[in-house]
Design a protein around this motif. Structure first.
Motif, mmCIF file in Angstrom:
data_model
loop_
_atom_site.group_PDB
_atom_site.id
_atom_site.type_symbol
_atom_site.label_atom_id
_atom_site.label_comp_id
_atom_site.label_asym_id
_atom_site.label_seq_id
_atom_site.Cartn_x
_atom_site.Cartn_y
_atom_site.Cartn_z
ATOM 1 N N MET A 171 -3.918 34.995 59.489
ATOM 2 C CA MET A 171 -3.897 33.564 59.176
ATOM 3 C C MET A 171 -3.973 32.766 60.484
ATOM 4 N N SER A 172 -4.911 31.860 60.567
ATOM 5 C CA SER A 172 -5.104 31.093 61.792
ATOM 6 C C SER A 172 -3.993 30.073 61.970
ATOM 7 N N LEU A 173 -3.858 29.614 63.213
ATOM 8 C CA LEU A 173 -2.846 28.607 63.515
ATOM 9 C C LEU A 173 -3.124 27.311 62.766
ATOM 10 N N LEU A 174 -4.410 26.976 62.604
ATOM 11 C CA LEU A 174 -4.771 25.755 61.881
ATOM 12 C C LEU A 174 -4.332 25.834 60.424
ATOM 13 N N THR A 175 -4.577 26.998 59.782
ATOM 14 C CA THR A 175 -4.167 27.172 58.376
ATOM 15 C C THR A 175 -2.651 27.100 58.243
ATOM 16 N N LEU A 176 -1.955 27.738 59.184
ATOM 17 C CA LEU A 176 -0.505 27.709 59.152
ATOM 18 C C LEU A 176 0.024 26.294 59.326
ATOM 19 N N PHE A 177 -0.604 25.554 60.233
ATOM 20 C CA PHE A 177 -0.194 24.164 60.458
ATOM 21 C C PHE A 177 -0.403 23.317 59.203
ATOM 22 N N LEU A 178 -1.554 23.532 58.526
ATOM 23 C CA LEU A 178 -1.840 22.764 57.311
ATOM 24 C C LEU A 178 -0.855 23.090 56.193
ATOM 25 N N LEU A 179 -0.466 24.357 56.110
ATOM 26 C CA LEU A 179 0.523 24.746 55.093
ATOM 27 C C LEU A 179 1.868 24.074 55.352
ATOM 28 N N LEU A 239 2.311 21.333 57.006
ATOM 29 C CA LEU A 239 2.104 19.907 56.760
ATOM 30 C C LEU A 239 2.152 19.596 55.267
ATOM 31 N N PHE A 240 1.540 20.475 54.456
ATOM 32 C CA PHE A 240 1.541 20.284 53.011
ATOM 33 C C PHE A 240 2.957 20.410 52.449
ATOM 34 N N ALA A 241 3.723 21.395 52.953
ATOM 35 C CA ALA A 241 5.096 21.581 52.493
ATOM 36 C C ALA A 241 5.952 20.367 52.829
ATOM 37 N N ILE A 242 5.777 19.820 54.031
ATOM 38 C CA ILE A 242 6.532 18.627 54.436
ATOM 39 C C ILE A 242 6.157 17.441 53.556
ATOM 40 N N PHE A 243 4.860 17.331 53.227
ATOM 41 C CA PHE A 243 4.408 16.238 52.364
ATOM 42 C C PHE A 243 5.036 16.331 50.973
ATOM 43 N N ILE A 244 5.056 17.549 50.409
ATOM 44 C CA ILE A 244 5.647 17.739 49.080
ATOM 45 C C ILE A 244 7.134 17.409 49.101
ATOM 46 N N LEU A 245 7.844 17.867 50.143
ATOM 47 C CA LEU A 245 9.268 17.582 50.262
ATOM 48 C C LEU A 245 9.523 16.087 50.380
ATOM 49 N N ALA A 246 8.706 15.417 51.180
ATOM 50 C CA ALA A 246 8.850 13.966 51.339
ATOM 51 C C ALA A 246 8.585 13.243 50.016
ATOM 52 N N ALA A 247 7.588 13.732 49.260
ATOM 53 C CA ALA A 247 7.270 13.116 47.971
ATOM 54 C C ALA A 247 8.429 13.283 46.989
ATOM 55 N N ILE A 248 9.045 14.481 46.965
ATOM 56 C CA ILE A 248 10.176 14.729 46.064
ATOM 57 C C ILE A 248 11.352 13.824 46.414
ATOM 58 N N ILE A 249 11.644 13.716 47.716
ATOM 59 C CA ILE A 249 12.746 12.860 48.154
ATOM 60 C C ILE A 249 12.459 11.397 47.815
ATOM 61 N N SER A 250 11.217 10.971 47.994
ATOM 62 C CA SER A 250 10.844 9.579 47.692
ATOM 63 C C SER A 250 11.006 9.268 46.209
ATOM 64 N N VAL A 251 10.560 10.194 45.363
ATOM 65 C CA VAL A 251 10.702 9.992 43.920
ATOM 66 C C VAL A 251 12.178 9.947 43.521
#
Length: 319
Positions: A1-9, A11-23
């Protein structure tokens, strides 16, 4: 798994967590705003009954039959539904039931505060169950002595929220008598008291949890051992031999009469219309000593609901 893919994952996890907290924060703020809005849109109604002295003393069965009408009233309140959008954002509708004597006057009154849009429905429920009741919209009352001392307390369960207290079906007398005796001893002017029950229909999870606890107890598990069992099986699957051994142990273990009664009471509570409730007692008089005496009298009246095998009420003072 490339560093870019890992970074995007990540980033996506942080986005989902932020969305859950916001809701979650949005729902919390909307519920708080909805509670304030609903409190300003409550309609207060006074309910009075024709008081006629009975020709002879009522039997315990007659008293229980009358109280059962109030249980039917609560069941009907439970069925009042709000729109799914309002329930999701603001929670379920809140009702308040109050038994009180104002600081000026001697009449014991029963009040119900209901959301304005449900007023007609609640009045129809009252007349359907209590045909002789007189219901009228009224202004707010005042139990507080402006030149005196006011105190309050809040009820809570001594042994957690799942275990029931003694209900009217197990009492050997009129449970209202102990409460009304305190009210009727108040002075006509300068003293007031109130019993307030603020309630809303409970979520289905409470009924499911009660049923689960009754089943665990029937199988020979306490709440603690059931939790330990769940934690144990979460990490690794039990072997077939271990499960067979556990089943044999359950079959040979017999519940004690006390445990059998507890299972029945938990199942009975799960079968009722459940409410989240806040029970408050308020008292006001000219001096602190007299106010304390009134409030303690109301608190002591709740001792009749103590069940040594299950639960009881205890009170904490409001600040």
């Amino acid at each position: 798994m490339s560093l870019l893919t890992l970074f995007l994952l990540y980033l996506f996890a942080i986005f989902i967590l932020a969305a859950i907290i916001s809701v979650a924060l949005f729902r919390y703020r909307m519920k708080r705003r909805g509670m304030i809005s609903r409190s300003l849109n409550l309609e207060l109604i006074a309910v009075r009954f024709v008081s006629e002295p009975p020709a002879q003393e009522q039997t315990i069965q007659q008293i229980r039959e009358k109280i059962a009408l109030m249980e039917q009233f609560y069941s009907n309140l439970f069925l009042i539904k709000d729109s799914w959008r309002k329930s999701l954002l603001w929670g379920k509708p809140v009702f308040a039931l109050e038994l009180t004597i104002p600081s000026v006057g001697e009449e014991l009154s029963f009040y119900i505060a209901v959301p304005r849009r449900f007023l007609e429905a609640v009045i129809k429920i009252i007349h359907g169950i209590f045909p002789d009741a007189h219901v009228e919209e009224t202004r707010d009352y005042n139990i507080f002595n402006p030149d005196g001392v006011s105190l309050g307390s809040r009820a809570r369960f001594a042994r957690g929220k799942y275990y029931p207290v003694k209900t009217y079906q197990k009492l050997e007398g009129d449970p209202m008598k102990a409460l009304t005796n305190v009210f009727t001893q108040l002075e006509k002017a300068g003293e007031g008291a109130a019993l307030q029950i603020i309630a809303r229909p409970a979520a289905k999870k409470w009924k499911n949890e009660l049923t689960k606890r009754a089943q665990n107890l029937f199988r020979g598990k306490t709440g603690e051992s059931a939790l330990a069992h769940s934690l144990h099986t979460l990490g690794a699957e039990q072997s077939q031999e271990a499960r067979a051994k556990e089943e044999r142990a359950r079959e040979t273990k017999r519940l004690t009469p006390r445990e059998e009664e507890l299972v029945r009471t938990l199942e009975a509570k799960a079968g009722k219309s459940l409410f989240e409730a806040n029970i408050r007692l308020l008292a006001s008089a000219k001096t602190k000593e007299r106010t304390e005496a009134i409030l303690q009298g109301l608190e002591i009246a709740f001792a009749q609901f103590t069940d040594p095998n299950t639960n009881s009420f205890e009170f904490e003072r409001l600040k």
